[in-house]
Scaffold this motif. Structure first.
Motif, PDB file in Angstrom:
ATOM      1  N   LEU A 112      -2.944  -1.289   0.484  1.00  9.11           N
ATOM      2  CA  LEU A 112      -2.888  -0.898   1.533  1.00  9.11           C
ATOM      3  C   LEU A 112      -1.540  -0.084   1.578  1.00  9.11           C
ATOM      4  O   LEU A 112      -1.511   1.205   2.131  1.00  9.11           O
ATOM      5  N   LEU A 113      -1.001  -0.377   1.499  1.00  9.91           N
ATOM      6  CA  LEU A 113       0.699  -0.563   1.742  1.00  9.91           C
ATOM      7  C   LEU A 113       0.804   1.089   0.852  1.00  9.91           C
ATOM      8  O   LEU A 113       1.954   1.913   1.125  1.00  9.91           O
ATOM      9  N   ASN A 114       0.440   0.245  -0.313  1.00 13.72           N
ATOM     10  CA  ASN A 114       0.704   1.950  -1.229  1.00 13.72           C
ATOM     11  C   ASN A 114       0.032   3.289  -0.897  1.00 13.72           C
ATOM     12  O   ASN A 114       0.984   4.510  -0.598  1.00 13.72           O
ATOM     13  N   MET A 115      -1.185   2.957  -0.176  1.00 11.00           N
ATOM     14  CA  MET A 115      -1.844   4.199   0.146  1.00 11.00           C
ATOM     15  C   MET A 115      -1.102   4.755   1.483  1.00 11.00           C
ATOM     16  O   MET A 115      -1.285   5.957   1.160  1.00 11.00           O
ATOM     17  N   THR A 116      -0.954   3.942   1.625  1.00 13.28           N
ATOM     18  CA  THR A 116      -0.323   4.308   3.455  1.00 13.28           C
ATOM     19  C   THR A 116       1.319   5.018   3.107  1.00 13.28           C
ATOM     20  O   THR A 116       1.558   6.311   3.472  1.00 13.28           O
ATOM     21  N   GLN A 117       1.834   4.385   2.121  1.00 13.22           N
ATOM     22  CA  GLN A 117       3.357   4.944   1.638  1.00 13.22           C
ATOM     23  C   GLN A 117       3.265   6.179   1.203  1.00 13.22           C
ATOM     24  O   GLN A 117       4.506   7.066   1.364  1.00 13.22           O
ATOM     25  N   TYR A 118       2.247   6.365  -0.025  1.00 11.45           N
ATOM     26  CA  TYR A 118       2.086   7.451  -0.449  1.00 11.45           C
ATOM     27  C   TYR A 118       0.842   8.478   0.176  1.00 11.45           C
ATOM     28  O   TYR A 118       0.814   9.623  -1.040  1.00 11.45           O
ATOM     29  N   PHE A 119       0.342   8.257   1.080  1.00 11.91           N
ATOM     30  CA  PHE A 119      -0.762   9.379   1.797  1.00 11.91           C
ATOM     31  C   PHE A 119      -0.483  11.207   1.307  1.00 11.91           C
ATOM     32  O   PHE A 119      -1.429  11.572   1.156  1.00 11.91           O
ATOM     33  N   TYR A 120       1.838  11.164   1.560  1.00 15.41           N
ATOM     34  CA  TYR A 120       1.581  12.924   1.988  1.00 15.41           C
ATOM     35  C   TYR A 120       1.479  13.073   0.367  1.00 15.41           C
ATOM     36  O   TYR A 120       1.297  14.340   0.854  1.00 15.41           O
ATOM     37  N   LEU A 121       1.018  12.247  -1.110  1.00 20.46           N
ATOM     38  CA  LEU A 121       1.112  13.376  -1.824  1.00 20.46           C
ATOM     39  C   LEU A 121      -1.289  13.660  -1.963  1.00 20.46           C
ATOM     40  O   LEU A 121      -1.245  14.178  -2.528  1.00 20.46           O
ATOM     41  N   HIS A 122      -1.750  12.866  -1.027  1.00 20.35           N
ATOM     42  CA  HIS A 122      -2.517  13.408  -0.892  1.00 20.35           C
ATOM     43  C   HIS A 122      -2.766  14.548  -0.292  1.00 20.35           C
ATOM     44  O   HIS A 122      -3.355  15.091   0.523  1.00 20.35           O
ATOM     45  N   GLN A 123      -2.561  14.038   1.061  1.00 25.76           N
ATOM     46  CA  GLN A 123      -1.948  14.623   2.720  1.00 25.76           C
ATOM     47  C   GLN A 123      -1.084  15.730   3.472  1.00 25.76           C
ATOM     48  O   GLN A 123      -0.844  13.973   3.693  1.00 25.76           O
ATOM     49  N   LYS A 124      -0.820  16.155   3.898  1.00 23.90           N
ATOM     50  CA  LYS A 124       0.223  16.249   4.652  1.00 23.90           C
ATOM     51  C   LYS A 124       0.146  16.770   5.771  1.00 23.90           C
ATOM     52  O   LYS A 124      -0.558  16.430   6.941  1.00 23.90           O
ATOM     53  N   ASP A 125       0.649  16.501   6.374  1.00 23.16           N
ATOM     54  CA  ASP A 125       1.056  17.347   8.113  1.00 23.16           C
ATOM     55  C   ASP A 125      -0.084  15.492   8.503  1.00 23.16           C
ATOM     56  O   ASP A 125      -0.405  15.544  10.185  1.00 23.16           O
ATOM     57  N   THR A 126       0.488  14.924   8.166  1.00 18.44           N
ATOM     58  CA  THR A 126      -0.206  13.041   8.488  1.00 18.44           C
ATOM     59  C   THR A 126       0.747  12.357   8.937  1.00 18.44           C
ATOM     60  O   THR A 126       1.434  11.626   7.411  1.00 18.44           O
ATOM     61  N   LEU A 127       0.753  11.109   9.844  1.00 12.55           N
ATOM     62  CA  LEU A 127       1.481   9.678   9.832  1.00 12.55           C
ATOM     63  C   LEU A 127      -0.113   8.586   9.547  1.00 12.55           C
ATOM     64  O   LEU A 127      -1.747   8.612   9.267  1.00 12.55           O
ATOM     65  N   THR A 128       0.768   8.528   8.501  1.00  7.07           N
ATOM     66  CA  THR A 128      -0.419   6.244   7.883  1.00  7.07           C
ATOM     67  C   THR A 128       0.864   5.487   7.519  1.00  7.07           C
ATOM     68  O   THR A 128       2.374   5.510   6.990  1.00  7.07           O
ATOM     69  N   ARG A 129       0.624   4.675   8.639  1.00  7.18           N
ATOM     70  CA  ARG A 129       1.697   3.452   8.175  1.00  7.18           C
ATOM     71  C   ARG A 129       0.571   2.393   8.169  1.00  7.18           C
ATOM     72  O   ARG A 129      -0.474   2.661   9.128  1.00  7.18           O
ATOM     73  N   MET A 130       1.528   1.426   7.844  1.00  6.61           N
ATOM     74  CA  MET A 130       1.140  -0.378   7.320  1.00  6.61           C
ATOM     75  C   MET A 130       2.008  -1.369   8.738  1.00  6.61           C
ATOM     76  O   MET A 130       2.796  -1.227   8.574  1.00  6.61           O
ATOM     77  N   LEU A 131       1.211  -2.306  10.074  1.00 10.19           N
ATOM     78  CA  LEU A 131       2.518  -2.491  10.921  1.00 10.19           C
ATOM     79  C   LEU A 131       1.621  -4.396  10.609  1.00 10.19           C
ATOM     80  O   LEU A 131       1.068  -4.615  10.583  1.00 10.19           O
ATOM     81  N   ASP A 132       2.667  -4.832   9.920  1.00  3.35           N
ATOM     82  CA  ASP A 132       2.586  -6.105  10.181  1.00  3.35           C
ATOM     83  C   ASP A 132       2.484  -6.306  11.577  1.00  3.35           C
ATOM     84  O   ASP A 132       3.958  -7.040  12.311  1.00  3.35           O
TER      85      ASP A 132
END
Length: 184
Positions: A112-132
């Motif tokens: 999940l950390l990797n998906m949120t960190q690298y989501f910009y490679l999949h989709q632009k203009d989008t916020l993705t983050r994981m919060l502990d």
């Protein structure tokens, strides 16, 4: 980000760029639209989606058109939960790069950390983050493209995609503790 692709047939290198969202996010969309009783040509035409852009998961679509195709498909099919249902059936491997990044991770947390960190490679203009947040993790997802005002179907689709990654790792009965949307 500019990507290069070499044609195996011609050996020519071509430049391509992600226009908004990789076409992998629309894998099987035409069949899904038809399954729900809408006219795929009308839905694509009204949304400005060129079906030829869907033949390869590494091609891309303009993000406003992608969100529009989901909203119009929901309207035309009469299925208010179109994006959610499309996301629920979406297998992580069909996501292309971002799906494989998650599935090749050592742990669920890392996936999940990797998906949120690298989501910009999949989709632009989008916020993705994981919060502990101590007792649990929170995943935030939000399209932040200024021209996209209606994005319910995309949000629910993406939720389904993220949950399917978790279910691929934990098993089919995983359910999140809570889900909050910006839309009603």
């Amino acid at each position: 980000m500019i990507q290069t692709q070499t044609s195996l047939l011609t050996g020519h290198v071509t430049q391509m760029s992600n226009q908004g969202v990789l076409s992998a996010a629309a894998s099987g969309l035409a069949a899904f639209i038809t399954q729900y009783g809408a006219d795929v040509d009308r839905v694509f035409g009204n949304s400005g989606i060129n079906p030829e852009r869907l033949v390869s998961p590494t091609l891309s679509l303009h993000l406003p058109n992608y969100c529009k195709v989901l909203e119009f498909a929901a309207e035309q099919s009469g299925c208010d939960n179109f994006g959610l249902y499309y996301g629920q059936q979406f297998q992580p491997k069909s996501l292309g790069l971002i799906g494989y990044i998650a599935l090749c991770s050592a742990t669920l947390e890392q996936a999940l950390l990797n998906m949120t960190q690298y989501f910009y490679l999949h989709q632009k203009d989008t916020l993705t983050r994981m919060l502990d947040l101590g007792a649990y993790w929170r995943i935030d997802y939000q399209v932040q493209h200024g021209a996209i005002l209606t994005r319910r179907q995309d949000a629910e689709l993406t939720l389904g995609m993220f949950i399917n990654v978790v279910r691929e790792i934990l098993g089919p009965y995983y359910a999140p503790h809570a889900i909050h949307f910006e839309h009603p």
